[in-house]
Write a protein that holds these residues in place. Sequence first.
Motif, PDB file in Angstrom:
ATOM      1  N   UNK A  60       0.832  -1.111  -0.174  1.00 34.12           N
ATOM      2  CA  UNK A  60      -0.179  -0.084   0.065  1.00 34.12           C
ATOM      3  C   UNK A  60       0.839   1.279  -0.078  1.00 34.12           C
ATOM      4  N   UNK A  61       2.043   1.108   0.835  1.00 36.77           N
ATOM      5  CA  UNK A  61       2.861   2.385   0.720  1.00 36.77           C
ATOM      6  C   UNK A  61       3.376   2.793  -0.711  1.00 36.77           C
ATOM      7  N   UNK A  62       3.496   2.103  -1.608  1.00 32.43           N
ATOM      8  CA  UNK A  62       3.967   2.239  -2.826  1.00 32.43           C
ATOM      9  C   UNK A  62       2.866   2.671  -4.073  1.00 32.43           C
ATOM     10  N   UNK A 103      -8.064  -1.760  -3.674  1.00 33.14           N
ATOM     11  CA  UNK A 103      -8.840  -1.295  -2.410  1.00 33.14           C
ATOM     12  C   UNK A 103      -9.017  -2.428  -1.410  1.00 33.14           C
ATOM     13  N   UNK A 104      -8.864  -2.028  -0.133  1.00 32.54           N
ATOM     14  CA  UNK A 104      -9.032  -3.002   0.961  1.00 32.54           C
ATOM     15  C   UNK A 104      -7.896  -4.250   0.880  1.00 32.54           C
ATOM     16  N   UNK A 110      -6.716 -10.373  -7.696  1.00 27.91           N
ATOM     17  CA  UNK A 110      -6.850  -8.993  -8.067  1.00 27.91           C
ATOM     18  C   UNK A 110      -5.304  -8.633  -8.417  1.00 27.91           C
ATOM     19  N   UNK A 111      -4.269  -9.113  -7.962  1.00 26.89           N
ATOM     20  CA  UNK A 111      -2.965  -8.940  -8.069  1.00 26.89           C
ATOM     21  C   UNK A 111      -2.717  -9.326  -9.466  1.00 26.89           C
ATOM     22  N   UNK A 112      -2.997 -10.463  -9.902  1.00 29.66           N
ATOM     23  CA  UNK A 112      -2.885 -11.221 -11.139  1.00 29.66           C
ATOM     24  C   UNK A 112      -3.372 -10.276 -12.349  1.00 29.66           C
ATOM     25  N   UNK A 113      -4.612  -9.921 -12.213  1.00 36.04           N
ATOM     26  CA  UNK A 113      -5.274  -8.792 -13.102  1.00 36.04           C
ATOM     27  C   UNK A 113      -4.306  -7.555 -13.168  1.00 36.04           C
TER      28      UNK A 113
END
Length: 447
Positions: A60-62, A103-104, A110-113
């Motif tokens: 999230x920080x990046x 989000x969340x 989601x990361x693969x997408x």
Amino acid sequence: MRIVVTKLGGAVLSDTEGFLRAVRLINEDPARKYVVVSAPGKRDRADTKVTDLLASLKDPALRTENIERVRERFLTIAKELSLSEEVLEEIETTCTAISDQLQGEVSEGALEFVMSRGEYLSAQILSAALKWPCIDPGDVVRFTTHGRFIDRPADLSLPERAVIPGFYGKDQNGKVWLLPRDGSDITGACIAVIAQADLYEVGKDVAGIFPANPTLVEAPQQPIRVLTYGQAEEMTYRGESVLHDQAISLLQGPRIPVRIFSVTSPEDSPDTYIVPEDDPRIISDQVLIGIGEEKDFTMFELERAGMNASRHFTFKLLGVLSDFSIAYDHIATGKNVLSLVVRNKELAGNTAEVVEAIKKACRAEVKVTENLASICVVGTHLGSHPKVIGGLLQALEALKTETPSDPKIYWHEQSGTGTSIIIGVATSSLPQAIPLLYDYMESLKTS
Ligand code: ASP
């Protein structure tokens, strides 16, 4: 009419100049009908590949900064190529979709997408620049709903010409799944199989496949001219990153030849061809062809008196490997000792637990040696050339003076087909071992 499928890697599509070069290259030969693209790679040594930027969004920080970097990279290329508003909007919409997915709690799905969007946008840009359709790789690169790649693409009719994003496919529900890293080669091979291509060519920023790692061998090298599929698979599997080994497996059945060439000097660059074993281009009197190497191996030496008389010893060891879901690379046995070599990534940080489980299951002493490397010397019918095999091992005698701290050969074996000799050494002695083996290989040409 010939059909050529061209795959362009990230290093050749790293900036606007790369995309312009790609357009010229594709337009040069009407046989080039399908182009598979990677996400933009590094523009210089300090730069970050777009796929790595996208992977970093897990943190999230990046997120804000790196989504902006991705957006900026694609917008710059699209604007410098004077592409339409529609393309610019596609880039904006895709970057919004990336942040929406993140989000969340971020799921693996989601990361693969997110990680697939580099290839997606590269393909949008090249298709607009060429004015060719862009096809969804979901139709070509199929996965099961558990994310297993189905490596037999079904019959499918392709448009006359198309650009296709590499590196990902979809399952029957339309969910995006990624191929392994550098997997655009596999997408290209799928297209070549479906299109029944006459040639699959891979455009790189370097010429062909070199006989040895140019970062370890100082002497100028000419690319290998011809490799069989089997030889190329051995070279790539052992760390030669020019073409993904799964791509070679796909092309082997339909006997589609591969050309690996440099996009910066396509006309006169000496290319590497990968061909079936009976291809007349094969140079039959060349015994040694190339050397690949891979780091990050661990060796387990198991010792128990009477081990070789036990009916279940190896079975129990394999049971432990299966419990930890570990694929092994090499096993050699003696009377009381067995050595097992495994890639570190298979161990996934569980070395201590694996040792305990082996001790318990096999009732053996276990010694672990880390920081090992596997060298793969690829050649032709090596089993019929014992003198050459001896020469390779003898060449490493010089390690005694060159890397006195650890000159040992930890293991060596001939692959069943005689396509390669595998030699295990300490990672610290690789920089000396590869040039020694290369010099021996070169000496055979002049003797
Ligand atoms: N972009 C992906 C990677 O960096 C896939 C590829 O380039 O083939 O691994």
